[in-house]
Motif scaffolding. Sequence first.
Motif, PDB file in Angstrom:
ATOM      1  N   LEU A 214       0.824  -1.206   0.000  1.00  0.00           N
ATOM      2  CA  LEU A 214       0.000   0.000   0.000  1.00  0.00           C
ATOM      3  C   LEU A 214       0.860   1.259   0.000  1.00  0.00           C
ATOM      4  O   LEU A 214       0.549   2.244  -0.688  1.00  0.00           O
ATOM      5  N   SER A 215       1.950   1.236   0.767  1.00  0.00           N
ATOM      6  CA  SER A 215       2.852   2.388   0.799  1.00  0.00           C
ATOM      7  C   SER A 215       3.518   2.592  -0.554  1.00  0.00           C
ATOM      8  O   SER A 215       3.657   3.732  -1.034  1.00  0.00           O
ATOM      9  N   PHE A 216       3.928   1.491  -1.173  1.00  0.00           N
ATOM     10  CA  PHE A 216       4.575   1.584  -2.483  1.00  0.00           C
ATOM     11  C   PHE A 216       3.628   2.208  -3.504  1.00  0.00           C
ATOM     12  O   PHE A 216       4.017   3.086  -4.292  1.00  0.00           O
ATOM     13  N   VAL A 217       2.375   1.753  -3.522  1.00  0.00           N
ATOM     14  CA  VAL A 217       1.400   2.271  -4.483  1.00  0.00           C
ATOM     15  C   VAL A 217       1.141   3.760  -4.231  1.00  0.00           C
ATOM     16  O   VAL A 217       1.110   4.566  -5.172  1.00  0.00           O
ATOM     17  N   ALA A 218       0.965   4.133  -2.961  1.00  0.00           N
ATOM     18  CA  ALA A 218       0.718   5.542  -2.644  1.00  0.00           C
ATOM     19  C   ALA A 218       1.918   6.412  -3.016  1.00  0.00           C
ATOM     20  O   ALA A 218       1.764   7.503  -3.597  1.00  0.00           O
ATOM     21  N   LEU A 219       3.121   5.924  -2.692  1.00  0.00           N
ATOM     22  CA  LEU A 219       4.315   6.705  -3.008  1.00  0.00           C
ATOM     23  C   LEU A 219       4.625   6.695  -4.503  1.00  0.00           C
ATOM     24  O   LEU A 219       5.288   7.615  -5.006  1.00  0.00           O
ATOM     25  N   ALA A 220       4.160   5.672  -5.218  1.00  0.00           N
ATOM     26  CA  ALA A 220       4.294   5.680  -6.678  1.00  0.00           C
ATOM     27  C   ALA A 220       3.486   6.822  -7.282  1.00  0.00           C
ATOM     28  O   ALA A 220       3.904   7.453  -8.266  1.00  0.00           O
ATOM     29  N   ALA A 221       2.327   7.105  -6.679  1.00  0.00           N
ATOM     30  CA  ALA A 221       1.527   8.252  -7.128  1.00  0.00           C
ATOM     31  C   ALA A 221       2.276   9.553  -6.858  1.00  0.00           C
ATOM     32  O   ALA A 221       2.243  10.483  -7.686  1.00  0.00           O
ATOM     33  N   VAL A 222       2.966   9.620  -5.725  1.00  0.00           N
ATOM     34  CA  VAL A 222       3.755  10.818  -5.411  1.00  0.00           C
ATOM     35  C   VAL A 222       4.903  10.972  -6.407  1.00  0.00           C
ATOM     36  O   VAL A 222       5.168  12.077  -6.915  1.00  0.00           O
ATOM     37  N   ARG A 223       5.586   9.887  -6.710  1.00  0.00           N
ATOM     38  CA  ARG A 223       6.674   9.946  -7.692  1.00  0.00           C
ATOM     39  C   ARG A 223       6.150  10.360  -9.062  1.00  0.00           C
ATOM     40  O   ARG A 223       6.792  11.130  -9.785  1.00  0.00           O
TER      41      ARG A 223
END
Length: 333
Positions: A214-223
């Motif tokens: 979940l963190s990876f997906v959310a931070l992928a949106a930030v990237r």
Amino acid sequence: MSGFQTSTTSRPGDEDASTPNVASTAELPRLDGNSAAREEAVEVASPKEFRWRDWLTLENRFLAPALITSILLAGQLSFGFLESWSRTFTAIGVCIATELILGRLIVGRYPHLASAYISGISVGILIRSPFVWPYAMCAGLSIMSKYVLRMHNRHLWNPSNFGVSAMLFLYPAAVASLSIQWGNSLLPMAVVWCLGSLIISRLKRFHICATYVLSFVALAAVRSWLTESPFLANVAPLTGPMYQLFVFFMITDPKTTVRSKRGQCLVAFLVALVEMGLRLGEVIHAPYYALFLVGPIALAIDMHFTDRTESAPPTNMPSKDFNGHAEPAPSVS
């Protein structure tokens, strides 16, 4: 990965030494004509029953090696993602030999080899090189880190994470990491997810995987927002075989994770956060380096405060006078 234990202190090699024990005849309860005790003794002493239970239960130590072997076979037969069988066997052999030698020399006995086998097969899958020596060196470094880099009698790094990270950092011209994708076929991915879920259910650590994903997906949106790149391009690596092995087998290692469930979730989020920073800095092997940096620091902090808590004297103990007698508690009027 290795077998789950609740003890916070262990010697090198202890993590894989325990297997289900069958009571010896010396440990059986005295019968003395008691039919219930007799039936209990017969049940405890039945080696056949314990053998079947040991091999079929999810607590068996050979389950994780069998499952990761199945993942290797599924990936190799479907996409041929190994560099070669001989190099993978070299990594497995070096891991097992190093574990046996160091276990005998340092601990004084031969440890259980399940962890060494998993480390060897992980090295064989995760690194790529046209040479044989990187597989042998990575395998040796992985196992040696368990015996050398320790704090409070526990190793700090996940063995395969340490070995793979060290090789990628020290020898970038000779070593690369697994980058093959599953393609458009869902079957190999489904195999990895199903088998990985079985292992995680055994270890009771699915919350770590869920937090990281979940963190990876959310931070992928930030990237994606920061770099103005497509969101799917940033989240796509999560579907590859390397990330699935990383999520299921590396960040959930019971011996190198903190104690509390909340702390484990926090560490998983921090790994994803540091990975995002490394990716923004265009570091190629960001997930390995993120776990390499975050995991040991978090574990060292956790052990430090745990030891301080356990060594602190109870606060509700009555104070004593100079003669050793307990002083009366102050009265409240």
